[in-house]
Design an enzyme around this catalytic site. Structure first.
Site, mmCIF file in Angstrom:
data_model
loop_
_atom_site.group_PDB
_atom_site.id
_atom_site.type_symbol
_atom_site.label_atom_id
_atom_site.label_comp_id
_atom_site.label_asym_id
_atom_site.label_seq_id
_atom_site.Cartn_x
_atom_site.Cartn_y
_atom_site.Cartn_z
ATOM 1 N N GLU A 115 102.472 55.262 9.894
ATOM 2 C CA GLU A 115 103.687 54.725 9.276
ATOM 3 C C GLU A 115 104.603 54.112 10.330
ATOM 4 O O GLU A 115 105.227 53.070 10.092
ATOM 5 C CB GLU A 115 104.414 55.827 8.517
ATOM 6 C CG GLU A 115 105.684 55.348 7.818
ATOM 7 C CD GLU A 115 106.446 56.464 7.129
ATOM 8 O OE1 GLU A 115 107.481 56.154 6.500
ATOM 9 O OE2 GLU A 115 106.022 57.640 7.227
ATOM 10 N N HIS A 139 110.022 52.140 5.266
ATOM 11 C CA HIS A 139 109.120 53.292 5.251
ATOM 12 C C HIS A 139 107.863 52.978 4.442
ATOM 13 O O HIS A 139 107.765 51.948 3.773
ATOM 14 C CB HIS A 139 109.814 54.506 4.624
ATOM 15 C CG HIS A 139 110.865 55.123 5.493
ATOM 16 N ND1 HIS A 139 110.606 56.138 6.381
ATOM 17 C CD2 HIS A 139 112.185 54.845 5.607
ATOM 18 C CE1 HIS A 139 111.727 56.459 7.018
ATOM 19 N NE2 HIS A 139 112.697 55.687 6.559
ATOM 20 N N HIS A 186 110.919 56.384 11.520
ATOM 21 C CA HIS A 186 110.152 57.178 12.476
ATOM 22 C C HIS A 186 110.003 56.448 13.815
ATOM 23 O O HIS A 186 110.654 55.445 14.054
ATOM 24 C CB HIS A 186 108.811 57.594 11.871
ATOM 25 C CG HIS A 186 108.967 58.122 10.465
ATOM 26 N ND1 HIS A 186 109.551 59.342 10.192
ATOM 27 C CD2 HIS A 186 108.681 57.575 9.266
ATOM 28 C CE1 HIS A 186 109.596 59.522 8.868
ATOM 29 N NE2 HIS A 186 109.076 58.462 8.290
ATOM 30 N N GLU A 228 110.264 52.466 0.338
ATOM 31 C CA GLU A 228 108.908 52.979 0.553
ATOM 32 C C GLU A 228 107.973 51.885 0.046
ATOM 33 O O GLU A 228 107.841 51.674 -1.161
ATOM 34 C CB GLU A 228 108.697 54.283 -0.219
ATOM 35 C CG GLU A 228 109.626 55.422 0.171
ATOM 36 C CD GLU A 228 109.161 56.163 1.419
ATOM 37 O OE1 GLU A 228 108.148 55.739 2.014
ATOM 38 O OE2 GLU A 228 109.805 57.156 1.782
#
Length: 333
Positions: A160, A215, A123, A297
């Site tokens: 995030e 992430h 992101h 993650e």
């Protein structure tokens, strides 16, 4: 391959204490080590911050990759002297004396000399201001999906995008100390993106020996732990992962094992059946890769216990170390 992790109660890292002598020594160390020593001197950088657009579902790893016009593609810059999250939104500028770009620092002599690692911070802090850009569809081989997403955040608003940049910068420092050449897909140096197809292309064009996309998840409270996402065997349209499935699994397993050891976190209790591994065919960043690549993650931002870890600078350093050791193990064979 499964990993037996410790109990979910988070470890209690001790805050590093450094005095003036540490800073004096830091001034004598070659440039490639300065960022690490300064971080040690500063200690835990902590989390928290302002709220950006968030997601109540998965962190949005399925999003991301066509370039913002006129922006740098894989430039890696160091926005702050420490190269880590200082509690302020990431920025491409900072106050104080000029610091050489991280990509301009000479690679240290080490076991990864000659190896290229691409780090993909998931992101972008500015994505929420560019909804039209990130919502447009791009080709991921199997179908078309959104260019990117905003990512998720903790309930207190630590995003995030901030987390991924901080861990990625710490990871870069560790890998450079091992002699690797490190490239970023973005370093807070562009207004949005890149989209998932460009993120994959950056790794491909760099002929990277390994690519890791950082992430944090946005699942329901009570869902805890990390998981590493591996590419499925895909051969459709512009996607062909058949050659990278096996090496990517090797990379992912090594990262998962070292992540358990260094962070004290257990594998996900809601994805991967306790293995800490998940195989997916719906992520453009994996489908379009031609080099070994995985996503990680690091935890669930919407669970309070995981969030306490993810917002700890000391824990983020452990996370970066676990990922780094997995990459080093993979590249050294």
């Amino acid at each position: 391959m499964s990993y037996v992790g410790p109990d979910f109660d988070p470890p209690h890292p001790r805050r590093s204490r450094r005095g003036p002598m540490t800073l004096a020594v830091a001034a004598l160390v070659p440039g490639a080590l300065v960022g690490w020593l300064v971080w040690q001197a500063v200690g835990d950088s902590g989390g928290g911050g302002s709220t950006s657009a968030t997601s109540t579902t998965s962190s949005g790893t399925a999003g991301a990759s066509s370039a913002a016009p006129g922006s740098a593609s894989a430039a890696a810059r160091t926005p702050s002297a420490s190269g880590t999250d200082d509690g302020k939104p990431p920025s491409s500028t900072f106050s104080g004396p000029a610091t050489p770009a991280a990509s301009d620092l000479p690679a240290a002599a080490g076991p990864l000399k000659g190896k290229v690692v691409v780090i993909d911070p998931g992101h972008n802090p500015g994505n929420f201001r560019h909804s039209a850009d990130i919502n447009r569809k791009v080709d991921i081989g199997t179908n078309r999906k959104e260019c990117d997403t905003t990512g998720t955040s903790t309930n207190a608003g630590y995003t995030e995008a901030r987390f991924t940049l901080d861990v990625s910068r710490r990871l870069r420092t560790l890998l450079q100390q091992e002699g690797a050449t490190v490239k970023f897909t973005q370093d807070g140096d562009r207004s949005w993106g890149p989209c998932v197809d460009e993120r994959a292309r950056i790794g491909n064009d760099a002929h990277a020996d390994a690519v890791v996309s950082i992430h944090a998840d946005g699942s329901a409270a009570g869902n805890r732990g990390f998981h590493v996402i591996l590419p499925a065997s895909v051969h459709s349209g512009g996607a062909d992962t058949r050659a990278i499935v096996a090496p990517s699994r090797d990379l992912g397993e090594r990262i998962a094992g070292n992540f358990v050891r260094d962070t004290g976190s257990a594998p996900s209790n809601y994805i991967g059946g306790g293995t800490g591994l998940d195989v997916r065919s719906d992520l453009g960043g994996l489908n379009l890769s031609t080099v070994p690549k995985v996503f990680i993650e690091c935890g669930n931002m919407r669970d309070s216990k995981d969030a306490a870890l993810l917002t700890s600078g000391a824990w983020r350093q452990k996370a970066a170390r676990g990922i780094s050791e997995g990459i080093v193990s993979f590249l050294r064979g």
